[in-house]
Design a protein around this motif. Structure first.
Motif, PDB file in Angstrom:
ATOM      1  N   CYS A  18      35.752  34.921  49.132  1.00 18.65           N
ATOM      2  CA  CYS A  18      36.544  36.115  48.793  1.00 18.65           C
ATOM      3  C   CYS A  18      35.704  37.376  48.908  1.00 18.65           C
ATOM      4  CB  CYS A  18      37.083  36.005  47.366  1.00 18.65           C
ATOM      5  SG  CYS A  18      38.421  34.824  47.142  1.00 18.65           S
ATOM      6  N   LYS A  19      34.481  37.310  48.379  1.00 20.09           N
ATOM      7  CA  LYS A  19      33.617  38.488  48.373  1.00 20.09           C
ATOM      8  C   LYS A  19      33.189  38.880  49.777  1.00 20.09           C
ATOM      9  CE  LYS A  19      31.904  37.319  43.776  1.00 20.09           C
ATOM     10  NZ  LYS A  19      30.773  36.757  43.000  1.00 20.09           N
TER      11      LYS A  19
ATOM     12  N   THR B 238      46.055  37.291  48.214  1.00 18.30           N
ATOM     13  CA  THR B 238      47.016  37.517  49.294  1.00 18.30           C
ATOM     14  C   THR B 238      48.028  36.384  49.435  1.00 18.30           C
ATOM     15  OG1 THR B 238      45.465  36.494  50.853  1.00 18.30           O
ATOM     16  CG2 THR B 238      45.408  38.898  50.650  1.00 18.30           C
TER      17      THR B 238
ATOM     18  N   HIS C 102      34.915  38.830  52.356  1.00 15.75           N
ATOM     19  CA  HIS C 102      36.011  39.530  53.030  1.00 15.75           C
ATOM     20  C   HIS C 102      36.399  40.840  52.315  1.00 15.75           C
ATOM     21  CE1 HIS C 102      36.490  35.390  54.603  1.00 15.75           C
ATOM     22  NE2 HIS C 102      36.892  36.012  55.688  1.00 15.75           N
ATOM     23  N   ALA C 103      35.733  41.125  51.200  1.00 15.81           N
ATOM     24  CA  ALA C 103      36.104  42.304  50.419  1.00 15.81           C
ATOM     25  C   ALA C 103      35.541  43.594  51.021  1.00 15.81           C
ATOM     26  CB  ALA C 103      35.635  42.156  48.977  1.00 15.81           C
ATOM     27  N   HIS C 104      34.305  43.565  51.555  1.00 15.17           N
ATOM     28  CA  HIS C 104      33.658  44.730  52.165  1.00 15.17           C
ATOM     29  C   HIS C 104      33.774  45.983  51.276  1.00 15.17           C
ATOM     30  CE1 HIS C 104      33.195  42.382  55.755  1.00 15.17           C
ATOM     31  NE2 HIS C 104      34.498  42.230  55.891  1.00 15.17           N
TER      32      HIS C 104
ATOM     33  N   ASP D 283      42.649  43.546  45.116  1.00 11.77           N
ATOM     34  CA  ASP D 283      42.245  43.839  46.494  1.00 11.77           C
ATOM     35  C   ASP D 283      42.336  42.635  47.417  1.00 11.77           C
ATOM     36  OD1 ASP D 283      41.721  46.431  45.796  1.00 11.77           O
ATOM     37  OD2 ASP D 283      39.563  46.130  45.530  1.00 11.77           O
ATOM     38  N   VAL D 284      42.101  41.437  46.866  1.00 12.29           N
ATOM     39  CA  VAL D 284      41.900  40.267  47.715  1.00 12.29           C
ATOM     40  C   VAL D 284      43.043  39.267  47.669  1.00 12.29           C
ATOM     41  CG1 VAL D 284      40.396  38.279  48.136  1.00 12.29           C
ATOM     42  CG2 VAL D 284      39.399  40.502  47.602  1.00 12.29           C
TER      43      VAL D 284
ATOM     44  N   LEU E 214      38.943  42.994  42.027  1.00 14.70           N
ATOM     45  CA  LEU E 214      38.891  42.053  43.139  1.00 14.70           C
ATOM     46  C   LEU E 214      40.225  41.344  43.314  1.00 14.70           C
ATOM     47  CD1 LEU E 214      37.160  40.693  45.321  1.00 14.70           C
ATOM     48  CD2 LEU E 214      36.509  38.971  43.623  1.00 14.70           C
ATOM     49  N   TYR E 215      40.861  40.995  42.210  1.00 14.57           N
ATOM     50  CA  TYR E 215      42.149  40.296  42.268  1.00 14.57           C
ATOM     51  C   TYR E 215      43.184  41.134  43.014  1.00 14.57           C
ATOM     52  CZ  TYR E 215      46.516  38.170  40.578  1.00 14.57           C
ATOM     53  OH  TYR E 215      47.749  37.583  40.500  1.00 14.57           O
TER      54      TYR E 215
ATOM     55  N   GLN F  56      43.745  32.104  47.381  1.00 15.54           N
ATOM     56  CA  GLN F  56      42.877  33.089  46.736  1.00 15.54           C
ATOM     57  C   GLN F  56      43.490  33.567  45.424  1.00 15.54           C
ATOM     58  OE1 GLN F  56      42.229  36.133  49.705  1.00 15.54           O
ATOM     59  NE2 GLN F  56      40.397  35.111  50.472  1.00 15.54           N
ATOM     60  N   THR F  57      44.812  33.682  45.401  1.00 13.92           N
ATOM     61  CA  THR F  57      45.471  34.098  44.168  1.00 13.92           C
ATOM     62  C   THR F  57      45.215  33.088  43.051  1.00 13.92           C
ATOM     63  OG1 THR F  57      47.218  35.215  45.423  1.00 13.92           O
ATOM     64  CG2 THR F  57      47.689  34.675  43.121  1.00 13.92           C
TER      65      THR F  57
END
Length: 265
Positions: free
Chosen positions: A190-191, A240, A193-195, A237-238, A234-235, A108-109
């Protein structure tokens, strides 16, 4: 061939398989239609709304499937005309699929860092190239995103994707657009799982507005900085990936400065 004339009687029902993501099932069905001769090279596919209705799926899932087929060279989108079958010799395409899929096995990074690079460049180019109609469309798409109920994850994802895809198109750089489409399936994951909370959702919509504000003033540096600020949310927060430290990105823009990556502390 008009979309409505493409074998009306053919079945578009998806294969029931709850273990596979919906875009994969849609991709499989479209492949079956091509292999079976329902869709031939040069045929125009039904419009996205019609195709989504035939398949009984959301347009965001349909678009992901079409983009996967586009990356394989099976279909192509012609601006202002729609989706067309590009090739039907899928045996030749299969030789390249494994490599293409392997290329999508990223963290994701990695995904979000590349997204920042592409979208901030797109924002700069759109500030120079986008027409008034395209900017009005961005404003309408952001209004849809702003009104999306936070609990409706699918609508939040789809409306956000529509806005960002429209911004990419407004750059008028077809290669950049093609590169961005590679990221779309991963970005959707990614989105999901962001909630985001309503507060985060509203902030995101306001950041969209800020980008549009700079675009309307043809300020490429401001547009790039505003998009950087937006995507960093988003970067942070997500992303990992524990194998390497998460980078930081300064969004301060002086007379001649651009956002610059730096080491996190």
């Amino acid at each position: 061939m008009p979309a409505e004339d493409v074998h009306r009687g053919e079945s578009w029902s998806l294969s029931p398989d709850s273990r596979r993501p919906l875009p994969e099932l849609i991709e499989q069905k479209l492949r079956e239609q091509i292999i079976g001769g329902t869709l031939k090279a040069g045929d125009r596919l039904p419009t996205e709304p019609e195709l989504a209705r035939k398949l009984d799926v959301a347009r965001s899932s349909l678009r992901t499937a079409l983009q996967r087929l586009q990356l394989q060279g099976i279909v192509e989108v012609r601006r202002g005309l729609g989706w067309y079958v590009r090739r039907t010799d899928l045996a030749a395409v299969e030789e390249h699929i494994e490599g293409r899929l392997a290329a999508r096995q990223f963290s994701q990074t990695d995904l979000l860092e590349v997204r920042i690079a592409l979208e901030t460049t797109a924002a700069s180019l759109a500030a120079v190239r986008a027409g008034d109609g395209e900017l009005d469309e961005l404003a309408k798409l952001n209004l849809r995103y702003q009104r999306a109920p936070v609990e409706d994850t699918q609508e939040v994802i789809e409306s956000d994707e529509e806005f960002h895809s429209a911004l990419i198109r407004a750059s008028h750089n077809e290669l950049l657009e093609q590169m961005y489409q590679v990221l779309v399936p991963g970005l959707q994951d990614c989105k999901r799982h962001a909630h985001p909370s309503r507060e985060v959702h509203n902030r995101s919509a306001n950041e969209h507005e800020q980008v549009i504000w700079f675009l309307r003033r043809h300020d490429e540096v401001g547009a790039k900085s505003a998009m950087t600020t937006h995507l960093l949310g988003l970067y942070n927060d997500v992303a990992t990936d524990d194998t390497q430290p998460k980078a930081t990105l300064s969004t301060y823009v002086g007379v001649s400065d651009n956002p610059i990556w730096g080491k996190s502390r």
